[in-house]
Design an enzyme around this catalytic site. Structure first.
Site, PDB file in Angstrom:
ATOM      1  N   ASP A  48     -27.105 -17.375 -59.464  1.00 24.08           N
ATOM      2  CA  ASP A  48     -26.225 -18.520 -59.508  1.00 24.08           C
ATOM      3  C   ASP A  48     -26.505 -19.314 -58.233  1.00 24.08           C
ATOM      4  O   ASP A  48     -27.037 -18.775 -57.275  1.00 24.08           O
ATOM      5  CB  ASP A  48     -24.777 -17.992 -59.533  1.00 24.08           C
ATOM      6  CG  ASP A  48     -23.775 -19.062 -59.207  1.00 24.08           C
ATOM      7  OD1 ASP A  48     -23.873 -20.131 -59.833  1.00 24.08           O
ATOM      8  OD2 ASP A  48     -22.922 -18.841 -58.350  1.00 24.08           O
TER       9      ASP A  48
ATOM     10  N   ASP B 224     -19.640 -17.340 -63.710  1.00 22.72           N
ATOM     11  CA  ASP B 224     -20.768 -16.412 -63.815  1.00 22.72           C
ATOM     12  C   ASP B 224     -20.364 -15.092 -64.460  1.00 22.72           C
ATOM     13  O   ASP B 224     -21.214 -14.292 -64.819  1.00 22.72           O
ATOM     14  CB  ASP B 224     -21.317 -16.084 -62.416  1.00 22.72           C
ATOM     15  CG  ASP B 224     -21.841 -17.300 -61.717  1.00 22.72           C
ATOM     16  OD1 ASP B 224     -22.530 -18.080 -62.399  1.00 22.72           O
ATOM     17  OD2 ASP B 224     -21.569 -17.471 -60.528  1.00 22.72           O
TER      18      ASP B 224
ATOM     19  N   CYS C 260     -10.969   1.543 -34.754  1.00 25.92           N
ATOM     20  CA  CYS C 260     -10.919   2.595 -33.756  1.00 25.92           C
ATOM     21  C   CYS C 260      -9.493   3.058 -33.523  1.00 25.92           C
ATOM     22  O   CYS C 260      -8.549   2.532 -34.092  1.00 25.92           O
ATOM     23  CB  CYS C 260     -11.519   2.114 -32.441  1.00 25.92           C
ATOM     24  SG  CYS C 260     -10.533   0.833 -31.682  1.00 25.92           S
TER      25      CYS C 260
ATOM     26  N   CYS D  15      -7.048   0.422 -32.329  1.00 31.42           N
ATOM     27  CA  CYS D  15      -6.528  -0.427 -33.401  1.00 31.42           C
ATOM     28  C   CYS D  15      -5.349   0.256 -34.074  1.00 31.42           C
ATOM     29  O   CYS D  15      -4.323  -0.368 -34.341  1.00 31.42           O
ATOM     30  CB  CYS D  15      -7.588  -0.688 -34.471  1.00 31.42           C
ATOM     31  SG  CYS D  15      -9.073  -1.467 -33.873  1.00 31.42           S
TER      32      CYS D  15
ATOM     33  N   ASP E 140     -21.357 -15.270 -58.318  1.00 31.28           N
ATOM     34  CA  ASP E 140     -20.062 -15.049 -57.687  1.00 31.28           C
ATOM     35  C   ASP E 140     -18.904 -15.741 -58.385  1.00 31.28           C
ATOM     36  O   ASP E 140     -17.766 -15.348 -58.227  1.00 31.28           O
ATOM     37  CB  ASP E 140     -20.091 -15.498 -56.223  1.00 31.28           C
ATOM     38  CG  ASP E 140     -19.992 -17.000 -56.109  1.00 31.28           C
ATOM     39  OD1 ASP E 140     -20.670 -17.673 -56.908  1.00 31.28           O
ATOM     40  OD2 ASP E 140     -19.235 -17.491 -55.271  1.00 31.28           O
TER      41      ASP E 140
END
Lengths: 56, 761
Positions: free
Chosen positions: B450, B640, B50, B53, B636
């Site tokens: 996985d 893999d 926002c 921030c 991940d």
């Protein structure tokens, strides 16, 4: 016919003006942070220094 | 990926938010020089959301010494900081104090913007030209005659030139490229249609003819460019979001020279024989052997093993593993290009098959469509030549056939649906790398998962909390808060905030556990053999690999802790939904048979293969592909990655290894595994809509072509028919948004920061 001679150039010129304005805005990076631009309007300008976008 | 267990806020609080921030050498390596002594560093700050921030970050960073400027980009959730001098200002500490997790981002290279701004420029020019030419054309259709009509035609011809050069160039180049490679894509009939329409209209204008198609050729480009630009914007957004995730691989390492000098060296310059210092919390940059130090390594992202591995001098370590508890000195045995990571990239490139052979629906359709249309136009020309003998008339009608069949609707049919679908997935936290991924996903009939990090979070969870004395559990939790070991983090979640046990001294023994003294008693939390030195050994294997952790008071064991890998949110529901959708689900893991069996049992997966090497996963997927299956791979780990490349289509969580995220077609940012069935569902719906849209475009042609062949098409009819068909196709695509909205929302992550922090090394 005579009105067309100046009306058409005027219309095209205005259109081209809009187009070049858009291209300028695009090149100067005004479309890079659309969400940020919407929020920045709420940030108080007083708190900023002369450099512009940076707040201090 | 082991930084944040559910409830790890406390661990973070204890360890300090700055513990995970990169060293200043790493920041310097990732920044780019702007000339003079000004450097720019790009940070990704995912929690910026926002105006407040923006202001907080810019104000705080701006007041740091030596910072020239800081600018937040809210759309991409990035901060670029410009700083002076040689010493890196403490951005991470400042951002951490404000409560923002940041991570380094590789310096932007401005190539990606070029395509986008070229497309937007082309849309703007084509839109301007189409608007003005349409204005002039309406005047002609309303009855402008003689010299006025000629004037309007000439003006239109003039305005169309920049549009064709700017906007048409994109299509001409793509069409030429396709033809050079002997392929056919949708851009070929577009390029042919547009350029012939322009040429014929110019000829007509010169000869004071009545019909000119300048408006058709330019507005066609305009419509198509809108579709293409939206498509590009969508993909760019997904790409930005994926690239904004933190980098898991090390950028460099501290090298200990023979003369005792420490120096930070980028990964690419690490050579075998160098001695490297690896602090706790850092990843091992290259393969090597431990020279000194004890620690625990998290290998989950490398091998899929969920339990951390204790290492000491002499152990061989693989690049990519995370050093958890103690500092290590290691000797590199391979350069980065020969390390495990590079080996995975090589395997992946070798495996890349299913994807490169895939031809997109639009290309397959246009391969049939373009020859038919061009042949029809040619036959029309021949027919009118024979019938009337007037070559000018025959030519005009033949080109009218080309214009009316120009695949405006067909060119939009596919991208517009994919844009709507990608947007829908984007809102659910699933990033789509490109449109062909959705087409491929819609075709799958088998899904391979996985285990560690995908079906499970790769984070241990205490399973026997109920059977442990609460007082002992509280003491263990307070002790555990002092360590970064994954087991400790799981335990720390059970600590009470109010009355903590006061320890006089707390010390972590890397590779063994934590020791603390309190009022004359010595407490130890860690390996059974080390903590319970008075107890008889044995019973170590009672809870499997994750059961050897105990709490001991003065050497006597007072509590045993059993851990298991926590399953990812909604993993079971996701597997069920995939099975319901007719997908066979299988699990491939590098972990032990025992751990796999437990996970598979609790998730309801019948087929699983444990203890697989990376190449084993690829072989399994290739075997499935040979049996005629279209396989989705969800994984991940580094191990893999080759399988992600080998599968027909692939997905990875945001916590995946860097190259895995790059290789995957889809990346989901939220914790819930329901992202997988959701992506499948949206892709299948999109596939249906694409086929409908293509059918609409073909039906439209079935009506329009006979009219054109009979010579009844005027520019007015062409303009109306073209716009109408485009609008119908777009409206049909929008239905996806409507139906998808009606479907139940996928549960958002419990805490958004979970994923972000978990992605942090």
């Amino acid at each position: 016919m005579t009105t067309l001679v100046y009306l058409i150039p005027v219309a095209l010129f205005l259109g081209a003006l809009g187009l070049s304005g858009f291209l300028w805005a695009l090149r100067s990076g005004q479309y890079e942070d659309l969400d940020g631009a919407a929020e920045r309007i709420l940030i108080e300008a007083d708190a900023r220094d002369k450099e512009g976008p940076r707040s201090n | 990926m082991s930084c944040c267990a559910p409830g790890a806020e406390m661990a973070l609080e204890v360890a300090g938010a700055t513990s995970a921030s990169p060293s200043s050498e790493e920041i310097k390596l990732a920044s780019r020089s702007l000339g003079g002594d000004i450097h720019q560093t790009d940070l990704s700050v995912p929690t910026v959301h926002c105006g407040a921030c923006i202001q907080a970050i810019e104000a705080a960073l701006g007041s740091v010494e030596n910072v020239a400027s800081a600018r937040v980009n809210l759309s991409t959730k990035r901060v670029s900081v410009r700083w002076r001098g040689d010493i890196v200002p403490p951005f991470f500490a400042v951002l951490g104090r404000l409560g923002y997790q940041a991570h380094l981002f590789d310096p932007e290279i401005h190539e990606k913007d070029r395509t986008l701004s070229e497309l937007i420029r082309a849309v703007a020019v084509a839109g301007f030209a189409a608007g003005n030419i349409m204005l002039l054309s309406v005047s002609v259709w309303s009855g402008a005659e003689g010299p006025t009509r000629d004037l309007f035609h000439w003006l239109s011809a003039l305005i169309a030139i920049p549009a064709l050069a700017f906007a048409g160039g994109i299509y001409f180049r793509s069409a030429a490229n396709a033809l050079r490679h002997g392929r056919m894509n949708m851009d070929v009939p577009i390029a042919v249609g547009v350029s012939l329409a322009y040429a014929m209209s110019l000829y007509e204008t010169i000869n004071h003819g009545e019909h000119a198609y300048f408006d058709a050729s330019v507005s066609l480009l305009f419509f198509l460019l809108i579709g293409r630009t939206l498509d590009h914007v969508m993909r760019e957004r997904a790409r930005t979001a994926v690239n904004g995730l933190s980098r898991l691989a090390a950028r460099g390492a501290v090298v200990l020279r023979d003369d005792g000098i420490r120096e930070y060296v980028p990964v690419a310059e690490l050579a075998p024989g160098m001695r490297l210092l690896i602090a706790a919390g850092e990843r091992i940059p290259v393969d090597g052997d431990i020279v000194s130090g004890n620690s625990d390594l998290d290998c989950s992202i490398v091998s899929g093993e969920s339990a951390p591995k204790a290492v000491s001098a002499g152990t061989h370590v693989q690049a990519g593993t995370l050093n958890l508890t103690g500092p290590l000195t290691m000797q590199a045995t391979a350069a980065a290009k020969d390390s495990f990571l590079a080996e995975m990239v090589r395997l992946m490139e070798a495996a890349e098959g299913g994807r490169s052979r895939y031809r997109r629906i639009a290309d397959r359709v246009s391969a049939l469509y373009a020859p038919v249309v061009h042949l029809a136009a040619f036959l029309t020309f021949l027919g009118w030549m024979v019938a009337s003998g007037d070559w000018h008339r025959a030519m005009t009608i033949a080109i009218a056939v080309l214009i009316i069949t120009c695949p405006c609707a067909l060119g939009l049919a596919v991208p517009i649906v994919q844009v709507v679908a990608a947007r829908r997935l984007f809102e659910a936290g699933v990033m789509v790398k490109d449109g062909s991924a959705m087409e491929r996903l819609a075709a799958i009939d088998a899904a391979v998962f996985d285990k560690t990090g995908t079906l499970t979070l790769g984070l241990p969870r205490l399973v026997n909390a109920a059977s442990i004395d609460p007082a002992m559990l509280a003491i263990a939790a307070d002790l555990a808060a002092h360590s970064r070991h994954p087991f400790s983090k799981a335990l720390a979640a059970y600590g009470s905030v109010r009355d903590r046990t006061q320890f006089d001294r707390v010390q972590e023994e890397p590779g063994f556990g934590i020791e603390a003294s309190s009022g004359g008693d010595i407490w130890r939390l860690g390996r059974r053999g080390w903590a319970g030195w008075k107890a008889r050994t044995g019973g170590e294997g009672r809870y499997g690999g994750l059961g050897g952790t105990v709490l001991a008071k003065n050497g006597s064991i007072v509590a045993c802790f059993a851990f298991e890998d926590a399953t990812r949110a909604d993993a079971k529901a996701a597997v069920e939904r995939l099975t319901d959708a007719g997908i066979s689900v299988e699990m491939l893991s590098g972990d032990t048979a025992r751990a796999c069996g437990e996970a598979a049992g609790s998730l309801g997966i019948e087929n699983f293969v444990p203890a697989l090497l990376p190449s084993g996963k690829v072989e399994r997927i290739e075997a499935l592909a040979r049996a005629g299956h279209k396989v989705l791979m969800v994984g991940d780990g580094l191990n893999d990655t080759p399988a992600l490349g080998a599968a027909h289509v692939s997905m990875a969580p945001a916590t995946a290894a860097d190259i895995g995220r790059q290789a995957a077609d889809f990346v989901f940012l939220r914790e819930s595994l329901l992202a997988v069935p959701l992506a499948l569902d949206v892709s299948r719906k999109a596939g249906r809509l694409i086929r409908q849209n293509i059918a609409i475009a073909i039906v439209y042609n079935a009506f329009a072509v006979p009219i054109a062949i009979l010579g009844h098409v005027t520019p007015l009819i062409a303009a109306i028919a073209m716009s109408a068909s485009s609008l119908i196709v777009i409206a049909n695509a929008m239905r996806l948004q409507a139906t998808a909205k009606a479907a139940p929302e996928a549960a958002p992550a419990r805490r958004r920061t979970d994923v972000i922090e978990a992605a942090h090394p």
